[in-house]
Design a protein around this motif. Sequence first.
Motif, PDB file in Angstrom:
ATOM      1  N   LYS A   2       0.827  -1.195   0.000  1.00 33.16           N
ATOM      2  CA  LYS A   2       0.000   0.000   0.000  1.00 33.16           C
ATOM      3  C   LYS A   2       0.870   1.256   0.000  1.00 33.16           C
ATOM      4  O   LYS A   2       1.908   1.315   0.644  1.00 33.16           O
ATOM      5  CB  LYS A   2      -0.894  -0.006   1.243  1.00 33.16           C
ATOM      6  N   THR A   3       0.416   2.274  -0.769  1.00 39.76           N
ATOM      7  CA  THR A   3       1.156   3.528  -0.831  1.00 39.76           C
ATOM      8  C   THR A   3       1.191   4.177   0.549  1.00 39.76           C
ATOM      9  O   THR A   3       0.159   4.328   1.198  1.00 39.76           O
ATOM     10  CB  THR A   3       0.512   4.491  -1.840  1.00 39.76           C
ATOM     11  N   MET A   4       2.379   4.556   0.998  1.00 39.02           N
ATOM     12  CA  MET A   4       2.520   5.123   2.341  1.00 39.02           C
ATOM     13  C   MET A   4       2.081   6.581   2.378  1.00 39.02           C
ATOM     14  O   MET A   4       2.027   7.260   1.338  1.00 39.02           O
ATOM     15  CB  MET A   4       3.973   4.998   2.796  1.00 39.02           C
ATOM     16  N   SER A   5       1.781   7.048   3.560  1.00 38.45           N
ATOM     17  CA  SER A   5       1.359   8.439   3.734  1.00 38.45           C
ATOM     18  C   SER A   5       2.535   9.377   3.488  1.00 38.45           C
ATOM     19  O   SER A   5       3.697   8.956   3.477  1.00 38.45           O
ATOM     20  CB  SER A   5       0.820   8.650   5.143  1.00 38.45           C
ATOM     21  N   THR A   8       4.980   9.405   6.458  1.00 38.93           N
ATOM     22  CA  THR A   8       5.790   8.191   6.507  1.00 38.93           C
ATOM     23  C   THR A   8       6.844   8.208   5.410  1.00 38.93           C
ATOM     24  O   THR A   8       8.002   7.832   5.630  1.00 38.93           O
ATOM     25  CB  THR A   8       4.907   6.942   6.364  1.00 38.93           C
ATOM     26  N   ARG A   9       6.434   8.639   4.221  1.00 36.41           N
ATOM     27  CA  ARG A   9       7.376   8.690   3.094  1.00 36.41           C
ATOM     28  C   ARG A   9       8.542   9.628   3.402  1.00 36.41           C
ATOM     29  O   ARG A   9       9.705   9.302   3.145  1.00 36.41           O
ATOM     30  CB  ARG A   9       6.660   9.158   1.827  1.00 36.41           C
ATOM     31  N   GLY A  78       6.654   1.538  -1.372  1.00 37.48           N
ATOM     32  CA  GLY A  78       5.578   2.316  -0.762  1.00 37.48           C
ATOM     33  C   GLY A  78       5.224   3.593  -1.499  1.00 37.48           C
ATOM     34  O   GLY A  78       4.443   4.399  -0.985  1.00 37.48           O
ATOM     35  N   THR A  79       5.797   3.786  -2.693  1.00 39.88           N
ATOM     36  CA  THR A  79       5.488   4.975  -3.486  1.00 39.88           C
ATOM     37  C   THR A  79       5.100   4.559  -4.904  1.00 39.88           C
ATOM     38  O   THR A  79       5.162   3.390  -5.261  1.00 39.88           O
ATOM     39  CB  THR A  79       6.697   5.932  -3.559  1.00 39.88           C
TER      40      THR A  79
END
Length: 205
Positions: A2-5, A8-9, A78-79
């Motif tokens: 899932k793409t991270m916030s 978080t990124r 995550g991106t």
Amino acid sequence: MKTMSVATRKLILTLHVITTMGWLGSAAAYIPIASYALSNQNANTIKATIQIMSLVANVIVLPVAFASLITGIILSLGTKWGLVRHLWIFFKLVFTALAVFMLVAYTFELNHAVAIAEKGMLSNEDLNVLQSPIHLIHPIGGLLIVISAAILSVYKPKGMTRYGWRKQMETKKNTESYTNPRWSKGMGIATACLLLFTAVLFVVV
């Protein structure tokens, strides 16, 4: 994955940059220490320098190298970039993984040298091990590979892998064929040369 916030990124990106810079800095600092060990004629000084080299490699260089690799993988997964969608990320992953592999392999050699350095008296054969060119070849090679990976991160040359291109085509109505960018061919040759160099290094040195 899932793409991270955004928060978080930014955190992972910060950790990645810090550990990568730490890797570059500690590896660069390691080289003159190794040069000093190889050029010195005093056995006690050589023994002490080898032990310092082991401390730097095991306590600083190795942890930040693994942290750089792991945070880089997490950041890619995550991106939107993905891990194997863009060629520059793929080559950066290969370079970083190769540098970590070389570092781990060299650490075993260095630990062997430390065991020899702990002896009371050193034979000529022992000194040859402690002053082996491998103590310079590995760090210099690894440093150049990490610098290459850092350059890819800055310039991010355009180009997608076949997998990334297929994924992109799934969301677009486009019939154009896949083409490899010119720079990727040179990078592929460079990667093959690096792998060959690494294999030769383990056989010869």
